[in-house]
Motif scaffolding. Structure first.
Motif, mmCIF file in Angstrom:
data_model
loop_
_atom_site.group_PDB
_atom_site.id
_atom_site.type_symbol
_atom_site.label_atom_id
_atom_site.label_comp_id
_atom_site.label_asym_id
_atom_site.label_seq_id
_atom_site.Cartn_x
_atom_site.Cartn_y
_atom_site.Cartn_z
ATOM 1 N N LYS A 1 -12.657 30.037 3.555
ATOM 2 C CA LYS A 1 -12.091 28.950 4.346
ATOM 3 C C LYS A 1 -11.462 27.878 3.466
ATOM 4 C CE LYS A 1 -13.147 25.601 7.974
ATOM 5 N NZ LYS A 1 -14.195 25.018 8.864
ATOM 6 N N ASP A 2 -12.066 27.624 2.303
ATOM 7 C CA ASP A 2 -11.554 26.580 1.415
ATOM 8 C C ASP A 2 -10.460 27.070 0.462
ATOM 9 O OD1 ASP A 2 -13.175 24.686 2.534
ATOM 10 O OD2 ASP A 2 -14.779 24.903 1.057
ATOM 11 N N SER A 3 -9.951 28.287 0.697
ATOM 12 C CA SER A 3 -8.824 28.748 -0.128
ATOM 13 C C SER A 3 -7.616 27.845 0.071
ATOM 14 C CB SER A 3 -8.482 30.207 0.191
ATOM 15 O OG SER A 3 -8.209 30.374 1.577
ATOM 16 N N PHE A 4 -7.522 27.227 1.256
ATOM 17 C CA PHE A 4 -6.564 26.145 1.506
ATOM 18 C C PHE A 4 -7.251 25.083 2.337
ATOM 19 C CE2 PHE A 4 -3.165 29.314 0.642
ATOM 20 C CZ PHE A 4 -2.445 28.588 -0.278
ATOM 21 N N ILE A 5 -6.924 23.829 2.061
ATOM 22 C CA ILE A 5 -7.479 22.717 2.825
ATOM 23 C C ILE A 5 -6.367 21.737 3.168
ATOM 24 C CG2 ILE A 5 -9.829 22.907 1.919
ATOM 25 C CD1 ILE A 5 -9.133 20.711 -0.100
ATOM 26 N N ASP A 6 -6.523 21.054 4.298
ATOM 27 C CA ASP A 6 -5.582 20.005 4.691
ATOM 28 C C ASP A 6 -5.945 18.725 3.952
ATOM 29 O OD1 ASP A 6 -4.045 21.423 6.739
ATOM 30 O OD2 ASP A 6 -5.926 21.462 7.869
ATOM 31 N N ILE A 7 -4.949 18.104 3.336
ATOM 32 C CA ILE A 7 -5.185 16.896 2.548
ATOM 33 C C ILE A 7 -4.093 15.879 2.815
ATOM 34 C CG2 ILE A 7 -6.429 18.107 0.698
ATOM 35 C CD1 ILE A 7 -3.833 18.127 -0.912
ATOM 36 N N GLU A 8 -4.313 14.665 2.322
ATOM 37 C CA GLU A 8 -3.281 13.634 2.301
ATOM 38 C C GLU A 8 -3.082 13.189 0.860
ATOM 39 O OE1 GLU A 8 -4.181 10.458 4.988
ATOM 40 O OE2 GLU A 8 -3.304 11.541 6.689
ATOM 41 N N ILE A 9 -1.828 12.976 0.486
ATOM 42 C CA ILE A 9 -1.495 12.564 -0.875
ATOM 43 C C ILE A 9 -0.553 11.369 -0.814
ATOM 44 C CG2 ILE A 9 -1.795 14.878 -1.834
ATOM 45 C CD1 ILE A 9 1.279 15.171 -1.809
ATOM 46 N N ASP A 10 -0.402 10.679 -1.934
ATOM 47 C CA ASP A 10 0.549 9.576 -1.998
ATOM 48 C C ASP A 10 1.974 10.105 -1.861
ATOM 49 O OD1 ASP A 10 -1.531 7.838 -2.454
ATOM 50 O OD2 ASP A 10 -1.221 7.739 -4.635
ATOM 51 N N GLN A 11 2.792 9.359 -1.141
ATOM 52 C CA GLN A 11 4.201 9.722 -1.025
ATOM 53 C C GLN A 11 4.852 9.676 -2.410
ATOM 54 O OE1 GLN A 11 6.899 6.816 0.712
ATOM 55 N NE2 GLN A 11 7.955 8.451 1.842
ATOM 56 N N PRO A 12 5.527 10.758 -2.796
ATOM 57 C CA PRO A 12 6.180 10.763 -4.119
ATOM 58 C C PRO A 12 7.396 9.847 -4.129
ATOM 59 C CG PRO A 12 6.705 12.772 -2.920
ATOM 60 C CD PRO A 12 5.710 12.032 -2.080
ATOM 61 N N VAL A 13 7.803 9.453 -5.320
ATOM 62 C CA VAL A 13 8.951 8.563 -5.497
ATOM 63 C C VAL A 13 10.008 9.272 -6.335
ATOM 64 C CG1 VAL A 13 9.754 6.364 -6.447
ATOM 65 C CG2 VAL A 13 7.491 6.518 -5.364
ATOM 66 N N ALA A 14 11.246 9.291 -5.854
ATOM 67 C CA ALA A 14 12.343 9.952 -6.568
ATOM 68 C C ALA A 14 12.838 9.072 -7.705
ATOM 69 C CB ALA A 14 13.485 10.260 -5.599
ATOM 70 N N MET B 1 0.843 -1.198 0.000
ATOM 71 C CA MET B 1 0.000 0.000 0.000
ATOM 72 C C MET B 1 0.880 1.250 0.000
ATOM 73 S SD MET B 1 -2.914 1.243 2.732
ATOM 74 C CE MET B 1 -3.980 -0.129 2.329
ATOM 75 N N THR B 2 0.513 2.236 -0.826
ATOM 76 C CA THR B 2 1.286 3.467 -0.920
ATOM 77 C C THR B 2 1.128 4.295 0.351
ATOM 78 O OG1 THR B 2 0.932 3.536 -3.310
ATOM 79 C CG2 THR B 2 1.657 5.572 -2.244
ATOM 80 N N LYS B 3 2.237 4.770 0.881
ATOM 81 C CA LYS B 3 2.212 5.600 2.079
ATOM 82 C C LYS B 3 1.591 6.947 1.766
ATOM 83 C CE LYS B 3 5.249 7.718 5.542
ATOM 84 N NZ LYS B 3 6.661 7.889 5.994
ATOM 85 N N LYS B 4 0.815 7.474 2.709
ATOM 86 C CA LYS B 4 0.210 8.783 2.575
ATOM 87 C C LYS B 4 0.999 9.814 3.387
ATOM 88 C CE LYS B 4 -3.486 7.662 0.138
ATOM 89 N NZ LYS B 4 -3.788 8.237 -1.206
#
Length: 344
Positions: free
Chosen positions: A19-32, A1-4
């Protein structure tokens, strides 16, 4: 499973009061991959370009959520097969790539050629303020104007808007290079800041710039770095620039500029956009590694002042909105940074 991993982004281009001009999110960990580093980010900063992109871009659901941000300081936790300049664990700083996902995330991949070793004597809050404005100021002075790094005695540089991030570094670099600096500032706080940075003369860009420079005893200036509205100041700059002088600007103009004003003086005009090398993948990309290394050396030798004036923590949607609101107020001097990610 891909790390968030945690990030701060947005779904639509909204006023910062929303308020929604910025929101807290989770994304997939990028890979170099290839020349890329994977950096765990400790600190970031907000520049005017961040506010322009957030506010004025075109909504595109296919790109949501969008993550912006360019300045960053952190540690290398992964690298691609072609990386040669850095090792795992190195503390680095950089100003990013305009075409890539931004630094408003707990981790980011970035081409090693755009990265330098961060100075060990600066905190994350202090270091995160420097890369974008440092690269912009350095390229404007030493690449576009082609100034030597030393022995510019007798040469005069006019900086329009000396109290912002780029001006804050440009004044210091120009002083180290031996120039006489006339910088503009209009508010008591910005006047005090520009004086602290080492400007030789301070004038008000809301008043008659030509008259003020002439009152100082200078008929012409050898160089001009315009960090404010070109529409407002090009006429005055054209009158003040010396024959064979050089003008560099970073701000966009809404109206055409009349380069014929420079013809009889054989004066030169250049744009500076520090993202250009990565945007077009030029052979000169690696020069930004060299510039950031040089700036790091100057800080470690205590030859440059820190320019962070306010820091928010932790990095989240709320603090990002606060930092953007500060920039959009037009009353900031130096830089605003954000540090640390909430572990919850």
């Amino acid at each position: 499973m891909t790390k968030k991993i945690k990030a701060v982004g947005f779904m639509k281009h909204l006023p910062i009061t929303e308020k929604d001009s910025f929101i807290d999110i989770e994304i997939d960990q990028p890979v170099a991959k290839d020349h890329e580093l994977l950096v765990e980010i400790d600190g970031i900063s907000v520049n005017p370009v961040d506010t322009f992109v957030r506010r004025d871009g075109q909504d595109d659901a296919s790109l949501s959520p969008k993550i912006i941000g360019w300045d960053a300081v952190g540690r290398v936790i992964g690298k691609g097969d072609e990386v040669r300049l850095f090792d795992i664990g190195d503390r680095v700083w950089y100003a990013g790539d305009f075409t890539k996902s931004g630094s408003n995330a707990a981790q980011q991949v970035i081409d090693e050629r755009l990265v330098g070793l961060a100075p060990s004597n600066l905190s994350p809050s202090q270091a995160a303020a420097i890369p974008l404005v440092g690269l912009t100021a350095y390229e404007a002075l030493f690449e576009q104007m082609r100034l030597p790094l030393k022995r510019n005695d007798g040469k005069v540089l006019l900086i329009i808007n000396g109290a912002g991030g780029v001006g804050s570094i440009a004044i210091q670099l120009a002083k180290l290079a031996g120039l006489t600096i006339i910088a503009t500032a209009s508010k008591p706080a910005s006047i005090s800041w520009v004086k602290q940075l080492g400007a030789d003369h301070i004038i008000d860009h809301h008043q008659d710039v030509v008259r003020q420079v002439r009152d100082l005893g200078y008929q012409y200036v050898d160089f001009c770095l315009n960090l404010n509205s070109l529409d407002l100041h090009f006429q005055a700059i054209s009158e003040l620039i010396k024959p064979d002088g050089h003008i560099v600007a970073i701000g966009e103009n809404k109206n055409p500029i009349d380069l014929q004003l420079l013809k009889r003086k054989r004066a030169s005009f250049s744009w500076e956009w520090m993202f250009s090398k990565s945007y077009y993948q030029t052979d000169e990309m690696v020069t930004q590694h060299g510039i950031l290394t040089h700036l790091s050396d100057l800080y470690q030798a205590d030859k440059l002042q820190v320019i962070t004036q306010k820091t928010y923590s932790p990095i989240n949607a709320q603090t990002m909105r606060q930092a953007h609101a500060d920039i959009e107020s037009g009353h900031t001097v130096g830089k605003i940074t954000l540090i640390g990610w909430d572990e919850k």
